[in-house]
Design a protein around this motif. Structure first.
Motif, PDB file in Angstrom:
ATOM      1  N   ASN A 131       9.824  10.142  39.634  1.00 21.08           N
ATOM      2  CA  ASN A 131      11.222  10.204  39.216  1.00 21.08           C
ATOM      3  C   ASN A 131      12.193   9.706  40.289  1.00 21.08           C
ATOM      4  N   SER A 132      11.729   8.908  41.247  1.00 24.30           N
ATOM      5  CA  SER A 132      12.585   8.375  42.301  1.00 24.30           C
ATOM      6  C   SER A 132      13.260   7.100  41.809  1.00 24.30           C
ATOM      7  N   ARG A 133      14.574   7.093  41.868  1.00 27.76           N
ATOM      8  CA  ARG A 133      15.332   5.942  41.393  1.00 27.76           C
ATOM      9  C   ARG A 133      16.325   5.513  42.463  1.00 27.76           C
ATOM     10  N   VAL A 134      16.553   4.211  42.568  1.00 24.87           N
ATOM     11  CA  VAL A 134      17.349   3.668  43.661  1.00 24.87           C
ATOM     12  C   VAL A 134      18.355   2.649  43.121  1.00 24.87           C
ATOM     13  N   TYR A 135      19.552   2.653  43.702  1.00 23.08           N
ATOM     14  CA  TYR A 135      20.530   1.604  43.378  1.00 23.08           C
ATOM     15  C   TYR A 135      21.094   1.019  44.675  1.00 23.08           C
ATOM     16  N   ILE A 136      21.375  -0.280  44.628  1.00 28.14           N
ATOM     17  CA  ILE A 136      21.985  -0.999  45.746  1.00 28.14           C
ATOM     18  C   ILE A 136      23.291  -1.603  45.264  1.00 28.14           C
ATOM     19  N   LEU A 137      24.370  -1.380  46.006  1.00 27.75           N
ATOM     20  CA  LEU A 137      25.672  -1.970  45.693  1.00 27.75           C
ATOM     21  C   LEU A 137      26.088  -2.839  46.879  1.00 27.75           C
ATOM     22  N   GLU A 138      25.985  -4.149  46.712  1.00 29.64           N
ATOM     23  CA  GLU A 138      26.334  -5.079  47.791  1.00 29.64           C
ATOM     24  C   GLU A 138      27.840  -5.312  47.861  1.00 29.64           C
ATOM     25  N   ASP A 139      28.279  -5.784  49.020  1.00 26.36           N
ATOM     26  CA  ASP A 139      29.699  -6.104  49.243  1.00 26.36           C
ATOM     27  C   ASP A 139      30.592  -4.969  48.786  1.00 26.36           C
ATOM     28  N   TYR A 140      30.196  -3.731  49.144  1.00 27.01           N
ATOM     29  CA  TYR A 140      30.976  -2.604  48.653  1.00 27.01           C
ATOM     30  C   TYR A 140      32.375  -2.567  49.266  1.00 27.01           C
ATOM     31  N   ASP A 141      32.560  -3.218  50.411  1.00 33.37           N
ATOM     32  CA  ASP A 141      33.896  -3.281  51.002  1.00 33.37           C
ATOM     33  C   ASP A 141      34.848  -4.127  50.166  1.00 33.37           C
ATOM     34  N   GLN A 142      34.325  -4.810  49.146  1.00 30.26           N
ATOM     35  CA  GLN A 142      35.158  -5.602  48.241  1.00 30.26           C
ATOM     36  C   GLN A 142      35.391  -4.893  46.900  1.00 30.26           C
ATOM     37  N   ALA A 143      34.890  -3.671  46.758  1.00 24.01           N
ATOM     38  CA  ALA A 143      35.007  -2.947  45.488  1.00 24.01           C
ATOM     39  C   ALA A 143      36.462  -2.609  45.175  1.00 24.01           C
ATOM     40  N   THR A 144      36.779  -2.527  43.888  1.00 23.66           N
ATOM     41  CA  THR A 144      38.132  -2.148  43.472  1.00 23.66           C
ATOM     42  C   THR A 144      38.343  -0.658  43.725  1.00 23.66           C
ATOM     43  N   PRO A 145      39.592  -0.218  43.883  1.00 22.92           N
ATOM     44  CA  PRO A 145      39.865   1.219  44.050  1.00 22.92           C
ATOM     45  C   PRO A 145      39.339   2.045  42.884  1.00 22.92           C
ATOM     46  N   GLU A 146      39.446   1.508  41.672  1.00 17.24           N
ATOM     47  CA  GLU A 146      38.964   2.226  40.492  1.00 17.24           C
ATOM     48  C   GLU A 146      37.457   2.434  40.559  1.00 17.24           C
ATOM     49  N   ALA A 147      36.740   1.421  41.065  1.00 16.35           N
ATOM     50  CA  ALA A 147      35.289   1.544  41.206  1.00 16.35           C
ATOM     51  C   ALA A 147      34.939   2.623  42.219  1.00 16.35           C
ATOM     52  N   SER A 148      35.668   2.665  43.322  1.00 13.96           N
ATOM     53  CA  SER A 148      35.393   3.666  44.359  1.00 13.96           C
ATOM     54  C   SER A 148      35.650   5.081  43.844  1.00 13.96           C
ATOM     55  N   ASN A 149      36.715   5.246  43.074  1.00 12.88           N
ATOM     56  CA  ASN A 149      37.008   6.569  42.515  1.00 12.88           C
ATOM     57  C   ASN A 149      35.907   7.022  41.555  1.00 12.88           C
ATOM     58  N   SER A 150      35.377   6.084  40.776  1.00 14.84           N
ATOM     59  CA  SER A 150      34.296   6.428  39.846  1.00 14.84           C
ATOM     60  C   SER A 150      33.014   6.751  40.599  1.00 14.84           C
ATOM     61  N   LEU A 151      32.713   5.955  41.636  1.00 19.45           N
ATOM     62  CA  LEU A 151      31.499   6.213  42.414  1.00 19.45           C
ATOM     63  C   LEU A 151      31.596   7.543  43.155  1.00 19.45           C
ATOM     64  N   LEU A 152      32.797   7.882  43.610  1.00 16.37           N
ATOM     65  CA  LEU A 152      32.980   9.139  44.336  1.00 16.37           C
ATOM     66  C   LEU A 152      32.538  10.323  43.476  1.00 16.37           C
ATOM     67  N   LYS A 153      32.884  10.301  42.215  1.00 19.70           N
ATOM     68  CA  LYS A 153      32.475  11.384  41.313  1.00 19.70           C
ATOM     69  C   LYS A 153      30.956  11.423  41.182  1.00 19.70           C
ATOM     70  N   PHE A 154      30.344  10.243  41.184  1.00 21.37           N
ATOM     71  CA  PHE A 154      28.884  10.145  41.074  1.00 21.37           C
ATOM     72  C   PHE A 154      28.224  10.706  42.329  1.00 21.37           C
ATOM     73  N   LEU A 155      28.832  10.460  43.501  1.00 18.50           N
ATOM     74  CA  LEU A 155      28.263  10.918  44.767  1.00 18.50           C
ATOM     75  C   LEU A 155      28.487  12.411  45.003  1.00 18.50           C
ATOM     76  N   GLU A 156      29.560  12.942  44.430  1.00 19.24           N
ATOM     77  CA  GLU A 156      29.876  14.349  44.649  1.00 19.24           C
ATOM     78  C   GLU A 156      28.853  15.286  44.018  1.00 19.24           C
ATOM     79  N   GLU A 157      28.170  14.817  43.000  1.00 20.57           N
ATOM     80  CA  GLU A 157      27.163  15.633  42.324  1.00 20.57           C
ATOM     81  C   GLU A 157      25.842  14.860  42.298  1.00 20.57           C
ATOM     82  N   PRO A 158      25.215  14.710  43.465  1.00 22.43           N
ATOM     83  CA  PRO A 158      23.983  13.906  43.536  1.00 22.43           C
ATOM     84  C   PRO A 158      22.863  14.515  42.711  1.00 22.43           C
ATOM     85  N   GLN A 159      22.191  13.670  41.949  1.00 24.47           N
ATOM     86  CA  GLN A 159      21.071  14.122  41.128  1.00 24.47           C
ATOM     87  C   GLN A 159      19.773  13.970  41.919  1.00 24.47           C
TER      88      GLN A 159
END
Length: 332
Positions: A131-159
């Motif tokens: 059940n190990s799953r991995v994601y890679i997000l390249e050039d994250y320093d170019q992400a939109t603010p909206e993307a960062s806010n959405s990812l933050l919610k994903f990171l706050e509750e790590p599965q």
């Protein structure tokens, strides 16, 4: 091309040791932030870490074998437990299942919809190892603010069993709240001399010199040098350099090399062509210091411009015109 683990151990010892310890002791963070200068092997190590999490044939230091079926599926992006949002310059050719024709998908900066796609991708139960799953997000320093806010919610509750790897050149462009939820892995600038010594054992000395000084990693440089288009780009840069004060040199580039919609007319080969010009300029003792500096500034700014969406035809015409103006002033 598989990551050269010996080169990684030699050139990035802290990165190697940190990840090796985490893999061997099974103490992986739920999210990593790989940061460092352009040319450091952040993307290649991100892929190696993703493979190492899933591989059942890991080496003594905990890293993936890179040759088993599991490792190959991840490298080819065929694993159902692996999500890779490529950098803004990445191009991928896929077949349309309805028309059966190939089409090119060009990656853009990370948006809110990409994070939603990531979340949806992992909603289904994993069918791969443990059940190990991995994601890679390249050039994250170019992400939109909206993307960062959405990812933050994903990171706050790590599965459990989900591991993220964010890749960024400029860590200061990543939200502090994102940084605080990731383990930071900082890559040091690659040693040009070490890279050059390694490359010249495999490829022509001048090619090795140019690629090493342009910031490519070993695996990437070898892959580029072995591509048949590389010779064309090198020769076109030499020809252009010899006649760049003339309109004919521009016409030749427009009609023979960077023809719209041709394989060479993309950001990867245009960037390499510019890097060849920079390499030739730095070696050219016939140019005055002022001219050399002006030309280098034009070309460095051109490389930076290629990081954003741009009309390549208009972009190249502007570069040709700027170069011609400088070299004509040199002759007066």
């Amino acid at each position: 091309m598989p990551m050269n683990k010996e080169q990684l151990k030699k050139n990035q010892p802290i990165v190697y040791r940190t990840l090796s310890n985490a893999l061997q002791k099974n103490r992986l963070a739920h999210a990593y932030l790989f940061s460092g200068p352009k040319g450091s092997p952040k993307k290649e190590v991100a892929l190696l870490l993703a493979q190492s999490i899933a591989c059942t044939h890991r080496d003594a230091d905990g890293f993936a074998c890179q040759t088993c079926d599991c490792c190959r599926r991840i490298a080819n992006e065929e694993s159902i437990d692996f999500f890779w949002k490529h950098g803004i310059d990445h191009k991928k050719v896929v077949k349309d299942p309805f028309s059966k024709q190939a089409k090119t998908i060009v990656s853009s900066r990370i948006k809110k919809t990409d994070i939603a796609e990531l979340q949806s991708f992992f909603e289904a139960t994993s069918a791969e190892k443990d059940n190990s799953r991995v994601y890679i997000l390249e050039d994250y320093d170019q992400a939109t603010p909206e993307a960062s806010n959405s990812l933050l919610k994903f990171l706050e509750e790590p599965q459990p069993g989900i591991y993220g790897i964010l890749v960024a050149d400029e860590v200061n462009n990543v939200l502090p709240t994102i940084q605080s939820r990731c383990q930071s892995i900082v890559f040091r600038p690659p040693s040009i001399d070490d890279l050059y010594d390694a490359l010249k054992e495999e490829i022509d000395d001048e090619k090795a010199n140019m690629l090493a000084h342009s910031g490519y990693m070993y695996e990437q440089a070898i892959e580029i040098a072995n591509d048949s288009q590389f010779e064309i780009i090198e020769q076109s840069a030499k020809n252009y350099r010899e006649h760049w004060q003339s309109w004919q040199a521009i016409v030749d580039m427009q009609t023979q090399i960077f023809v719209p919609k041709s394989p060479l007319c993309d950001k990867t080969w245009i960037r390499i062509w510019i890097q060849w010009l920079l390499f030739f300029i730095k070696k050219d003792k016939t140019l005055s210091l002022t001219t050399r500096v002006d030309l280098e500034l034009i070309l460095v700014e051109a490389i930076d411009t290629l990081r954003i969406p741009v009309d390549l035809g208009l972009f190249l015409d502007r570069v040709y015109a700027q170069i011609r103006k400088v070299v004509q002033n040199e002759r007066r």
